[in-house]
Design an enzyme around this catalytic site. Structure first.
Site, PDB file in Angstrom:
ATOM      1  N   TYR A 109       1.523  -1.069  -0.370  1.00 18.53           N
ATOM      2  CA  TYR A 109      -0.348   0.191  -0.190  1.00 18.53           C
ATOM      3  C   TYR A 109       0.748   1.046  -0.178  1.00 18.53           C
ATOM      4  O   TYR A 109       2.058   1.690   0.377  1.00 18.53           O
ATOM      5  CB  TYR A 109      -0.707   0.317   1.293  1.00 18.53           C
ATOM      6  CG  TYR A 109      -1.795   1.180   1.452  1.00 18.53           C
ATOM      7  CD1 TYR A 109      -3.244   1.249   0.548  1.00 18.53           C
ATOM      8  CD2 TYR A 109      -1.306   2.680   1.692  1.00 18.53           C
ATOM      9  CE1 TYR A 109      -3.576   2.656   0.947  1.00 18.53           C
ATOM     10  CE2 TYR A 109      -2.435   3.966   1.995  1.00 18.53           C
ATOM     11  CZ  TYR A 109      -3.680   3.132   1.707  1.00 18.53           C
ATOM     12  OH  TYR A 109      -4.056   4.764   1.400  1.00 18.53           O
ATOM     13  N   GLU A 197      -2.878   7.454  -4.347  1.00 20.24           N
ATOM     14  CA  GLU A 197      -3.120   6.459  -3.613  1.00 20.24           C
ATOM     15  C   GLU A 197      -3.274   5.003  -4.363  1.00 20.24           C
ATOM     16  O   GLU A 197      -3.857   5.122  -5.639  1.00 20.24           O
ATOM     17  CB  GLU A 197      -5.011   5.864  -2.191  1.00 20.24           C
ATOM     18  CG  GLU A 197      -4.406   4.713  -1.783  1.00 20.24           C
ATOM     19  CD  GLU A 197      -5.845   4.761  -1.271  1.00 20.24           C
ATOM     20  OE1 GLU A 197      -7.220   4.518  -2.457  1.00 20.24           O
ATOM     21  OE2 GLU A 197      -6.332   4.892  -0.230  1.00 20.24           O
TER      22      GLU A 197
END
Ligand code: GDP
Ligand code: MN
Length: 390
Positions: A109, A197
């Protein structure tokens, strides 16, 4: 302003960040062509919506042959996808992105976002990426690492090293990771982003680092100097009513309750909706006429409110400042005369030319209720909708 995944990936590619090969699909014909261009029997089909959580909602799927691709297309194209990040109505799928399959070894992530408290951009990273990142953040927050970027220094080698060790990457990937972080920061700053993101960022079995998903949003107030981003603007999530109001120069927002609201100014919109909630109903929409508009435009705008079948009552709450109350009243009278509705309308006016406004409404002999305060207006419209005063 959000952009779609495929658009975000185009930006990544421009900055030499590796993404899977993929094609945008808007018809079955496109799908067939995309399949043959990918040149393999497997592909990943991804619905293009702004909300996340598509994977768990079935909106991202491994496709094993063309038939499966076509049935994915039938199932989602021009339909609404409901995920844990949308409301119950979901978001319309206007296009599908078909990608080559990545041979995932690990999911990581990575995101950059504005840290408003510290007034700088922060990196958030974790070696437990993927669809359960929210759960990781909640249950094992120590697995999430935050790094602040000093705006005068930018990305430093020690930051890249921190993330490199966190991700436990092979040495050969260090330059790739460095380019990834430095480029994302460049994108963030030069395009006035609010959020970038990448989840998941994957390490493939052949030891490549690939951005498998990309979510980006940009500062609306900077769009005037971001032509490239603005050109990616998509009006397809707005309703026809919202687009029509925008043309008239007003902002209109559809909601899910039963009371239509016409107001001027965002603060008054909030107060009006709070009062409606407090009185036991929910707003169906709000139309903010701001500080502009003549009677004709206001009447057109008010008619938009009545086009929603959810609307069972209307509360008009306007403070006459730039717009004088008589102009508002003329607009209201014109709209209600034209549409000849039985839906109860409650009006609260204050400010410039208030008496004139009230007079115009009274003289119209229309069934419009005038109230002295916002609270009494919210209460009255609620009672009228509930049939308590019949
Ligand atoms: P989101 O659920 O809206 O965030 O959509 P993502 O693009 O992140 O996709 C959800 C999940 O699908 C990812 O976390 C992956 O596990 C899986 N996925 C997406 N593309 C591929 C692929 O090419 N290969 C494999 N094996 N899985 C994929
Ligand atoms: Mn994702």
């Amino acid at each position: 302003m959000y952009i779609h995944e495929y658009q975000a990936k185009e930006l990544l590619k421009k900055f030499d960040i590796e993404i899977p090969k993929g094609y945008l699909v808007n018809s079955k014909d496109d799908l067939e062509k995309a399949f043959s261009k990918l040149g393999c029997s497997l592909a990943v089909a991804k619905t293009q919506v702004y909300a996340g959580g598509r994977g768990k909602a079935g909106g991202v799927k491994l496709i094993k042959n063309l038939e499966e691709g076509l049935s994915f297309f039938d199932k989602f194209y021009n339909k609404r996808l409901v995920t844990n990040q949308t409301d119950e109505k979901g978001e319309i799928v206007n296009s599908i992105y078909l990608e080559e399959v990545s041979d995932i070894d690990r999911e990581l992530y990575f995101s950059m976002t504005l840290n408003r408290d510290k007034k700088l951009i922060s990196i958030i990273a974790s070696n437990c990426g993927g669809m359960d990142i929210e759960l990781v953040a909640e249950k094992t927050p120590d697995k999430i690492v935050k790094l602040d970027i000093d705006p005068l220094i930018g990305i430093t080698d020690y930051m890249v090293r921190d993330i490199f060790f966190l991700y436990n990457l092979d040495k050969s990937l260090y330059p790739t990771l460095k380019n990834f972080i430095v480029s994302l920061y460049k994108i963030y700053v030069s395009y006035d982003a609010e959020l970038i993101e990448i989840n998941p960022l994957v390490v493939t079995k052949s030891s490549k680092l690939i951005a498998l998903d990309a979510k980006m949003s940009f500062d609306d107030n900077a769009l005037y100097r971001q032509k490239e981003i603005l050109s990616m603007k998509n009006n397809d999530v707005k309703t026809d009513a919202e687009l029509y109001a925008e043309k008239l120069g007003f902002s209109y927002v559809s909601l899910y309750g039963s009371i239509g609201c016409l107001v001027n100014g965002a603060g008054l919109a909030m107060a009006t909706m709070d009062s409606i909630n407090f009185s036991g109903h929910k707003p169906a929409n709000f139309l903010d006429i701001g500080g502009g508009g003549n009677a004709e435009q206001i009447s057109k705008a008010l008619k938009i409110i009545f086009t929603s079948s959810n609307v069972k009552g209307v509360l008009i709450n306007v403070f006459g400042g730039i717009n004088h109350c008589d102009v508002i009243a003329n607009g209201v009278v014109k709209a209600i005369t034209d549409i000849d509705t039985t839906i109860p309308v409650v009006v609260r006016l204050k400010g410039a030319d208030y008496e004139k406004g009230v007079d115009i409404i009274k003289k119209s002999k229309l069934n419009i209720h005038i109230v002295p305060t916002l609270d009494s207006g919210a209460e009255l419209v609620t009672k009228l909708v509930n049939g308590e005063l019949l």
